[in-house]
Design an enzyme around this catalytic site. Structure first.
Site, PDB file in Angstrom:
ATOM      1  N   THR A 211       0.803  -1.223   0.000  1.00 35.58           N
ATOM      2  CA  THR A 211       0.000   0.000   0.000  1.00 35.58           C
ATOM      3  C   THR A 211       0.837   1.275   0.000  1.00 35.58           C
ATOM      4  OG1 THR A 211      -1.895  -1.052   1.045  1.00 35.58           O
ATOM      5  CG2 THR A 211      -1.674   1.301   1.397  1.00 35.58           C
TER       6      THR A 211
ATOM      7  N   SER B 183       0.977  -7.677  -1.664  1.00 37.28           N
ATOM      8  CA  SER B 183       1.598  -8.745  -0.871  1.00 37.28           C
ATOM      9  C   SER B 183       0.703  -9.965  -0.692  1.00 37.28           C
ATOM     10  CB  SER B 183       2.073  -8.227   0.486  1.00 37.28           C
ATOM     11  OG  SER B 183       1.037  -8.205   1.435  1.00 37.28           O
ATOM     12  N   SER B 184      -0.583  -9.836  -1.008  1.00 40.85           N
ATOM     13  CA  SER B 184      -1.410 -11.048  -0.930  1.00 40.85           C
ATOM     14  C   SER B 184      -1.039 -12.021  -2.053  1.00 40.85           C
ATOM     15  CB  SER B 184      -2.903 -10.691  -0.970  1.00 40.85           C
ATOM     16  OG  SER B 184      -3.185  -9.868  -2.061  1.00 40.85           O
TER      17      SER B 184
ATOM     18  N   THR C 279       2.001 -10.279  14.222  1.00 39.26           N
ATOM     19  CA  THR C 279       0.846 -10.689  13.428  1.00 39.26           C
ATOM     20  C   THR C 279      -0.012  -9.459  13.129  1.00 39.26           C
ATOM     21  OG1 THR C 279      -0.874 -12.404  13.276  1.00 39.26           O
ATOM     22  CG2 THR C 279      -0.693 -11.277  15.385  1.00 39.26           C
TER      23      THR C 279
HETATM   24  N1  ASP Z   1      -3.203  -5.424   0.105  1.00 43.03           N
HETATM   25  C1  ASP Z   1      -2.059  -4.630   0.535  1.00 43.03           C
HETATM   26  C2  ASP Z   1      -0.820  -5.507   0.494  1.00 43.03           C
HETATM   27  O1  ASP Z   1      -0.662  -6.306   1.363  1.00 43.03           O
HETATM   28  C3  ASP Z   1      -2.304  -4.120   1.907  1.00 43.03           C
HETATM   29  C4  ASP Z   1      -1.221  -3.219   2.458  1.00 43.03           C
HETATM   30  O2  ASP Z   1      -0.144  -3.083   1.965  1.00 43.03           O
HETATM   31  O3  ASP Z   1      -1.488  -2.581   3.498  1.00 43.03           O
HETATM   32  O4  ASP Z   1      -0.022  -5.407  -0.413  1.00 43.03           O
END
Ligand code: ASP
Length: 340
Positions: free
Chosen positions: A15, A61-62, A163
């Site tokens: 993000t 990152s997912s 976590t």
């Molecule tokens: N969906 C984003 C990621 O994990 C969430 C974030 O970075 O806060 O890449």
């Protein structure tokens, strides 16, 4: 006067550097340009010097897989001589997996690695990116760290104890079974007990990536043995079994217990962690827990799911046999567990 430190900042995605698209926030390149525009204070004389490396394809990152941890660890190892420490900019969704994995993959590494990110992109007003990124750099500048930490919101946390606990709050991470390494207010309040160097490394070498099949299974009422059999049938080498409370499960269900026994007898390493955010597994506290250890399940004590998962992965990547892995899963290798 102490020499100015030099930090490597590695932008993997997340993000912090995202931009809004028609489909929502998505990873974007050229963090360098964005930092110059939005965060000129990064060049301030009071901060360490830095060199930014950007992933060619920044990650949501997912989408991270275990291969990502090993690649990142290798980049850090390869650059070790040029820098006093490393800041990794990462998406929050799997940040705790990456920070846990790095702690095992950088075994014997004696320089600080601080993983950070943000809940609100840097391009948006009221972004938490500046505070988190500058906090991560300052944490390294303090000079007291040597392992993997997470800097986020008001806390500096041990990487393999961390976590994600909030989807939207700015203090998105906690280390439920270990007090923060430092609380970040007007300055860093270090909790010296948790800054101690991790225990001597049991793992002498750092593994290369291997396709290790590790699964996470959360026990729920009425869970059938078929689920376990399916995971074992898919070739799992290890299972993080998220048990109830202090480590119990539906052991009155003979077919469930038999499936667990089959898994353990087949050499699958089954590690019990708790579904509860806080506390530890004590398998012999209840008969319903003793029955798990009787069929071969081992205790993960107070490890997070992320630590247990990445530890299993890296131990199997070393090519160790199941018995050795099961033994090491119960040992404190990198400050990830307290046996109590
Ligand atoms: N969906 C984003 C990621 O994990 C969430 C974030 O970075 O806060 O890449």
């Amino acid at each position: 006067m102490a020499e100015k430190k030099k930090i490597s900042i590695i932008y993997t995605g997340g993000t912090l550097g995202m931009r809004l698209t028609k489909k929502g926030y998505a990873p974007a390149s050229d963090l360098d340009g964005l930092l110059r525009e939005r965060l000129p204070e990064l060049g301030s004389a009071s901060l360490p010097d830095y060199e930014l490396t950007e992933y060619e394809d920044p990650l949501e990152s997912s989408n991270a897989t275990p291969r990502h941890w090993y690649d990142l660890a290798e980049r850090i190892r390869n650059a070790v001589d040029g820098f006093d420490g490393f800041v990794v900019i990462h998406g929050t969704d799997t940040l705790a997996y990456t920070s846990s994995a790095l702690s095992f993959l950088l075994s014997g590494f004696n320089k600080p690695v601080v993983v950070t990110g943000s809940q609100i992109p840097l391009v948006e007003v009221r972004s938490d990116a500046a505070g988190n990124l500058i906090g991560a750099m300052q944490a390294i500048a303090t000079g007291g760290l040597s392992d993997v930490s997470v800097c986020f919101g008001r806390y500096l946390l041990r990487g393999n104890r961390t976590t994600k606990v909030h989807a939207t709050e700015l203090d998105a991470f906690e280390s439920p079974n270990l007090p923060p390494v430092a609380e970040i207010g007007t300055d860093f309040q270090f909790n010296e007990l948790n800054v101690l160097p991790p225990p001597p490394d049991v793992l002498a070498v750092s593994p290369s990536y291997r396709d290790c099949n590790i699964a996470v299974l959360r026990i729920f009422p009425g869970m059938s043995e078929g689920l376990l059999d399916a995971i074992v049938g898919a070739g799992a080498a290890g299972i993080v079994l998220r048990c109830y409370g202090v480590g119990t499960g539906p052991t009155a269900d003979r077919s469930f217990l038999a499936a667990l026994r089959r898994a353990c007898n087949a050499g699958v390493v089954v590690v019990a962690v708790s579904q509860c955010l806080e506390g530890r597994v004590t398998l012999d506290r209840y008969a319903a827990g003793s029955a798990l250890s009787d069929v071969g399940v081992v205790s993960g004590y107070d490890m997070t799911t992320e630590a247990a998962f990445t530890k299993l992965h890296t131990l199997f990547a070393l090519g160790l046999d199941g018995g050795t892995v099961a033994g090491l899963m119960q040992e404190n290798l990198r400050g990830e567990l307290t046996r109590g």
